[in-house]
Enzyme design. Structure first.
Site, PDB file in Angstrom:
ATOM      1  N   ALA A  18       0.756  -1.167  -0.050  1.00  0.00           N
ATOM      2  CA  ALA A  18       0.233  -0.008   0.071  1.00  0.00           C
ATOM      3  C   ALA A  18       0.869   1.312   0.138  1.00  0.00           C
ATOM      4  CB  ALA A  18      -1.124   0.068   1.404  1.00  0.00           C
ATOM      5  N   ASP A 132       8.314  10.419  -9.945  1.00  0.00           N
ATOM      6  CA  ASP A 132       8.552   9.818  -8.677  1.00  0.00           C
ATOM      7  C   ASP A 132       9.555   8.448  -8.741  1.00  0.00           C
ATOM      8  OD1 ASP A 132       8.668   9.704  -5.831  1.00  0.00           O
ATOM      9  OD2 ASP A 132       6.523   8.249  -6.006  1.00  0.00           O
TER      10      ASP A 132
END
Length: 501
Positions: A18, A132
């Site tokens: 997650a 990212d």
């Protein structure tokens, strides 16, 4: 949380992890193919800005091919919880591999750099920017590195900008323009690639510490390349140039990392050193700001006037902030530019006294260095930066620690600098901003303060005619109380400049 049975046409087998977007599941198609399905969190699913951007980015991401990416195979931006499925790539992340096996040698770093450059080339050719890139987003598969999560960061960034005014990314790998909330192009991914290579060599391009410290160093300090093999340092330094225009392109990096397979013309830039690869063509013969800062770091400290303590951020100063002083990171402006009449005359300078706010705070840590000048640009002239930390003495109203970061010079719009400091404080990678910055007027003060709470700190900032300061108070407190303390600190830090004869 209960594991969903199906997502779209895919049967879920287990959770993989997650993160900022939501949850990632290992799933299997009806034909038996394994995929990684990323499902947006409920907060993102409820945001129409995220859905719109997600849909556009997924359409572009479907076009990305190449040998070094995890291909997008399916998506549903209109689902109750929007999701994206990519080919499942077995293998550890780069960060996991480094933790298990240690740093890479020069040969492996070259292969990694070439593979990542090829991946970025494929991503950029489709009009996408990753935004990212980091060791945790790189899978070290049997057939080479694979880059994950392209096409997603921009959707997240759009939502983050809408909700908090902050940028998106991971401090330590964020390019200066990202940390400042400026327009981001493909060169930001090249910067991140350089930081990834430093990490793969066993180093940290911008040291360790709080996310804000890492961003400050990315904007203002030269990278630490001591862990990088000497033959690779020129190209890694070029990737980490402050000015995006001075960074090589992914295609140029392929020529540099794999020179045996490239057809190259001799370049005069290669004459300055004897590396194991050619000098980056994007680096001009003129010294970059990174080179100037590295040279300044080895020079003798300049004399500091008696009674004045000008300090700047060093590696052990905690909680310092990033100044958003404009987009310029080129050579210093000429004397003619410094005389630009559109910049108001500076009337004050900043100092860091031993105590502030009637003895409520005592300076407990400082790193006195030579003044830290910033390059002139379209918004600032003659700017100098400083920072210091203070401890509450018991007279302070509940604040045990105060971190001060500021700059003084000549600014066309000092309030933009103030708001930049506030924005920088919300870029932590896992930020929890309690509310948008609030404008607060303090009786007896001639400026307005902007205050907010992020994570475990309350932050207030001001921008007046020629001084800009942000102050982080720990632990958190009421915004109005922090603004009053900031007003007292402002009175103690600002000193009139004595006119020169």
């Amino acid at each position: 949380m209960e594991l969903p049975e199906r997502i779209g046409d895919y049967t879920v087998e287990r959770e993989l992890g997650a993160g900022g977007m939501g949850t990632v599941y290992l799933a299997r198609s009806r034909g038996g193919r394994t995929v990684a399905v990323k499902v947006a969190s409920p907060e993102l699913a409820a945001d129409p800005h995220f859905r719109a951007r997600f849909r556009a980015e997924v359409d572009a991401a479907r076009r990305v091919g190449g040998f070094h990416t995890a291909q997008v195979v399916d998506a549903d931006p209109d689902a109750a919880a929007p999701w994206l499925a990519t080919a499942y790539i077995a293998g550890p992340t780069l960060s996991g591999l480094l933790a298990a096996q240690g740093p890479m040698d020069e040969a492996r770093l070259r292969l990694l750099g070439a593979a990542l450059a090829e991946a970025l080339q494929a991503i950029h050719s489709c009009g996408l920017i990753h935004r990212d890139l980091k060791p945790g987003n790189i899978i070290m598969a049997d057939d080479g590195p694979r880059v994950l999560d392209f096409g997603i960061a921009r959707a997240l960034e759009s939502t983050r900008l809408t909700s908090t005014g902050a940028a998106f990314g991971t401090p330590g790998f964020l390019a200066p323009e990202q940390a400042q909330g400026l327009e981001v192009g493909a060169a930001a991914d090249v910067f991140a690639l350089g930081a990834v290579l430093v990490a793969a060599a066993g180093g940290d391009a911008f040291g360790e510490g709080t996310p804000v410290m890492l961003m400050y160093r990315a904007v203002h300090e030269p990278p630490d390349l001591s862990a990088v093999p000497e033959g690779l340092r020129p190209v890694v330094a070029a990737c980490l140039a402050k000015d995006p225009a001075q960074r090589p392109t992914p295609k140029g990096l392929l020529d540099l990392f794999a020179p045996d397979t490239a057809v190259q013309e001799p370049t005069p830039d290669a004459a300055g050193y004897t590396p194991t690869m050619p000098a980056p063509p994007a680096v001009s013969a003129a010294p970059t700001q990174t080179a100037r800062r590295a040279a300044a770091a080895t020079a003798a400290p300049a004399a500091v006037p008696a009674g004045k303590r000008r300090v700047r951020l060093a590696a052990t100063v905690a909680g310092s902030l990033v100044v958003l002083g404009g987009a310029g990171y080129g050579v210093y402006a000429s004397a003619a530019a410094n005389s630009d009449g559109s910049f108001p005359k500076a009337r004050y300078e900043l100092t860091t006294p031993d105590t502030m706010a009637a003895g409520a705070y005592e300076r407990d840590e400082e790193h006195p260095l030579s003044p830290d000048p910033e390059p002139d640009n379209t918004g600032q002239r003659d700017s100098t930066h400083l920072s210091a930390t203070y401890a509450g003495t018991g007279k302070a109203p509940g604040f045990k620690k105060v971190t001060v970061y500021g700059s003084f010079g000549r600014y066309k719009n000092p309030e933009e600098h103030r708001d930049g400091l506030i924005r920088a404080m919300t870029v932590t990678g896992s930020e929890n901003v309690s509310e948008p910055p609030t404008t607060i007027s303090v009786p007896g003060s001639d400026v307005e303060f902007r205050c907010t709470t992020v994570d475990q700190q309350t932050v207030c900032a001001w921008g007046d005619d020629n001084t800009t300061v942000a102050i982080a108070f720990t632990p958190t407190g009421a915004l109005e109380l922090a603004a009053k303390e900031t007003s007292k600190i402002r009175d103690d830090m600002r000193t009139p400049i004595t006119p020169q004869p």
